[in-house]
Design a protein around this motif. Structure first.
Motif, mmCIF file in Angstrom:
data_model
loop_
_atom_site.group_PDB
_atom_site.id
_atom_site.type_symbol
_atom_site.label_atom_id
_atom_site.label_comp_id
_atom_site.label_asym_id
_atom_site.label_seq_id
_atom_site.Cartn_x
_atom_site.Cartn_y
_atom_site.Cartn_z
ATOM 1 N N LEU A 212 0.853 -1.370 -0.200
ATOM 2 C CA LEU A 212 0.132 -0.145 0.144
ATOM 3 C C LEU A 212 0.761 1.338 -0.070
ATOM 4 O O LEU A 212 0.590 2.223 -0.722
ATOM 5 C CB LEU A 212 -1.086 -0.062 1.016
ATOM 6 C CG LEU A 212 -1.947 -1.379 1.237
ATOM 7 C CD1 LEU A 212 -3.044 -1.109 2.248
ATOM 8 C CD2 LEU A 212 -2.741 -1.292 -0.133
ATOM 9 N N ALA A 213 1.886 1.315 0.784
ATOM 10 C CA ALA A 213 2.712 2.459 0.727
ATOM 11 C C ALA A 213 3.765 2.593 -0.646
ATOM 12 O O ALA A 213 3.802 3.774 -1.050
ATOM 13 C CB ALA A 213 3.823 2.314 1.821
ATOM 14 N N SER A 214 3.778 1.306 -1.424
ATOM 15 C CA SER A 214 4.508 1.558 -2.668
ATOM 16 C C SER A 214 3.237 2.048 -3.630
ATOM 17 O O SER A 214 4.004 3.035 -4.382
ATOM 18 C CB SER A 214 4.812 -0.001 -3.016
ATOM 19 O OG SER A 214 5.733 -0.381 -2.186
ATOM 20 N N ILE A 215 2.047 1.789 -3.481
ATOM 21 C CA ILE A 215 1.185 2.421 -4.556
ATOM 22 C C ILE A 215 1.270 3.948 -4.309
ATOM 23 O O ILE A 215 1.166 4.795 -5.112
ATOM 24 C CB ILE A 215 -0.177 1.852 -4.145
ATOM 25 C CG1 ILE A 215 -0.174 0.437 -4.404
ATOM 26 C CG2 ILE A 215 -1.275 2.436 -5.056
ATOM 27 C CD1 ILE A 215 -1.373 -0.413 -4.073
ATOM 28 N N LYS A 216 1.134 4.339 -2.856
ATOM 29 C CA LYS A 216 1.012 5.806 -2.539
ATOM 30 C C LYS A 216 2.210 6.466 -3.035
ATOM 31 O O LYS A 216 2.075 7.478 -3.466
ATOM 32 C CB LYS A 216 0.711 5.954 -1.037
ATOM 33 C CG LYS A 216 -0.644 5.366 -0.484
ATOM 34 C CD LYS A 216 -0.717 5.574 0.831
ATOM 35 C CE LYS A 216 -1.917 4.989 1.494
ATOM 36 N NZ LYS A 216 -1.899 5.168 2.918
ATOM 37 N N GLN A 217 3.402 5.849 -2.742
ATOM 38 C CA GLN A 217 4.649 6.373 -3.373
ATOM 39 C C GLN A 217 4.503 6.791 -4.784
ATOM 40 O O GLN A 217 5.282 7.488 -5.514
ATOM 41 C CB GLN A 217 5.767 5.613 -2.901
ATOM 42 C CG GLN A 217 7.123 6.094 -3.267
ATOM 43 C CD GLN A 217 8.319 5.151 -2.733
ATOM 44 O OE1 GLN A 217 8.060 4.381 -1.804
ATOM 45 N NE2 GLN A 217 9.555 5.543 -3.205
ATOM 46 N N THR A 218 4.018 5.807 -5.770
ATOM 47 C CA THR A 218 4.132 5.604 -7.146
ATOM 48 C C THR A 218 3.314 6.435 -8.080
ATOM 49 O O THR A 218 3.623 6.847 -9.110
ATOM 50 C CB THR A 218 3.975 4.056 -7.685
ATOM 51 O OG1 THR A 218 4.995 3.328 -6.940
ATOM 52 C CG2 THR A 218 4.231 3.925 -9.251
ATOM 53 N N LEU A 219 1.928 6.592 -7.323
ATOM 54 C CA LEU A 219 1.024 7.314 -8.293
ATOM 55 C C LEU A 219 1.320 8.772 -8.674
ATOM 56 O O LEU A 219 1.276 9.088 -9.568
ATOM 57 C CB LEU A 219 -0.674 7.188 -7.444
ATOM 58 C CG LEU A 219 -1.179 5.982 -7.328
ATOM 59 C CD1 LEU A 219 -2.431 5.994 -6.620
ATOM 60 C CD2 LEU A 219 -1.422 5.372 -8.823
ATOM 61 N N PRO A 220 1.713 9.429 -7.591
ATOM 62 C CA PRO A 220 2.439 10.898 -8.117
ATOM 63 C C PRO A 220 3.522 10.737 -9.076
ATOM 64 O O PRO A 220 3.461 11.609 -10.015
ATOM 65 C CB PRO A 220 2.949 11.321 -6.724
ATOM 66 C CG PRO A 220 2.256 10.546 -5.593
ATOM 67 C CD PRO A 220 2.008 9.273 -6.212
ATOM 68 N N GLN A 221 4.356 9.822 -9.087
ATOM 69 C CA GLN A 221 5.337 9.781 -10.021
ATOM 70 C C GLN A 221 4.742 9.218 -11.344
ATOM 71 O O GLN A 221 5.358 9.866 -12.358
ATOM 72 C CB GLN A 221 6.227 8.670 -9.607
ATOM 73 C CG GLN A 221 7.440 8.920 -8.432
ATOM 74 C CD GLN A 221 8.095 7.682 -8.138
ATOM 75 O OE1 GLN A 221 8.981 7.363 -9.128
ATOM 76 N NE2 GLN A 221 8.123 7.129 -7.031
ATOM 77 N N ALA A 222 3.920 8.387 -11.368
ATOM 78 C CA ALA A 222 3.351 8.087 -12.553
ATOM 79 C C ALA A 222 2.603 9.324 -13.505
ATOM 80 O O ALA A 222 2.759 9.535 -14.681
ATOM 81 C CB ALA A 222 2.304 6.864 -12.378
#
Length: 305
Positions: A212-222
């Motif tokens: 879940l932390a990984s998703i939160k970290q990735t969406l803004p980058q995407a």
């Protein structure tokens, strides 16, 4: 090994609308099914960056995508490193990104990986060798209260405290079979179609891989990586993932307005994306019949403004 066709395959290709000369990212490469569809649709010169932390998946994907080897860039890396991976390729922006969250059918169907309660295997559950802990580490070293919190927060397990107490008393546990026996003894769920270990295994997998932390970290980058008009497509498989994606998309698709002052509103930040589908797309009845694991899948699509 039983490798299903990627979940929501047609919907992903339609959503990304791959075009010749485009640049795309598959952040969860798996066996390469979505990637192959993107490369076919973006022929003859579309390029794709494929990421996966799982070396087994990458090895299979390299074979699957061999016909397109001059148009692919593969890396054993997490999608949380998306910005770095794009920088390494000197790609300033991309036309489309797909994230197919959670564990793959390939991982579930490889007994020794420990993802499935249907096989007796070591308690592992790591997506890749870079994970700091295995499921056995979590089960055997977390305190009873920490275990209960993991099962409740990540598995939405209503019997979290009861199961955590039983695990603590039965430790050490080394195999999936041992863990399933403990769960079945205290939470049998007679008459339910859902196996009593389902939510516990989901919770442990999420904890091991910090999903879940990984998703939160990735969406803004995407979103930051997309060109104007580029699209981000995210497939989730349970409510915790979907809620994160939905909330992020909703937040980024609205103008951020300061509180009113003297009846004036000042826009602090314009909307960055628009939601292509307010309601998530779900697999067809035919797809869920052919691949029962697809039944919980939800696809949300956003377009960069």
């Amino acid at each position: 090994m039983n490798l299903h066709k990627p979940v929501l395959y047609k919907e992903i290709i339609h959503a990304l609308q791959p075009r010749r000369g485009g640049r795309y990212v598959d952040g969860t490469l798996g066996a390469g099914g979505h990637a192959r569809g993107i490369l076919e649709a973006s022929a003859p010169d579309g390029q794709l960056l494929g990421l996966d932390v799982d070396p087994q998946a990458l090895a299979i994907a390299r074979k699957t995508l061999a016909p397109y080897e001059h148009r692919i860039h593969l890396a054993q890396a997490s999608y949380t490193t998306l910005s770095t991976q794009l920088k390494n390729l000197n790609w300033e922006a991309v036309d489309g990104i797909v994230l197919d969250l959670g564990a793959s059918s390939m991982q579930f169907d490889t007994p020794e990986r420990g993802f499935s309660f249907q096989y007796d295997a070591p308690l592992d559950m790591r997506f890749g060798p870079g994970a700091l802990h295995t499921a056995a580490d979590v089960v055997n070293t977390y305190s009873e209260s920490e275990l209960a919190d993991v099962l409740y927060e990540f598995g939405e397990e209503r019997d979290a405290r009861k199961i955590a107490r039983a695990i603590a008393r039965a430790r050490p546990l080394h195999t999936t079979g041992e863990l399933v026996a403990v769960i079945e003894a205290v939470s049998p769920r007679r008459g339910s179609r859902v196996h009593p270990a389902t939510r516990t295994f989901q919770a442990l997998r999420i904890a091991v891989n910090d999903e879940l932390a990984s998703i939160k970290q990735t969406l803004p980058q995407a979103v930051a990586s997309l060109r104007s008009g580029g699209r981000l497509s995210v497939i989730s498989f349970h409510s915790l993932e979907d809620r994160i994606v939905k909330d992020f998309f909703r937040g980024q698709s609205k103008d951020l307005v300061n509180p009113p002052y003297e009846k004036l509103y000042e826009v602090e930040r314009k909307a960055i994306i628009k939601e292509v589908n307010r309601k998530p797309l779900v697999p067809s009845e035919e797809e869920t019949k052919n691949n029962p694991r697809a039944r919980s899948a939800k696809l949300r699509i956003a377009e960069k403004l």
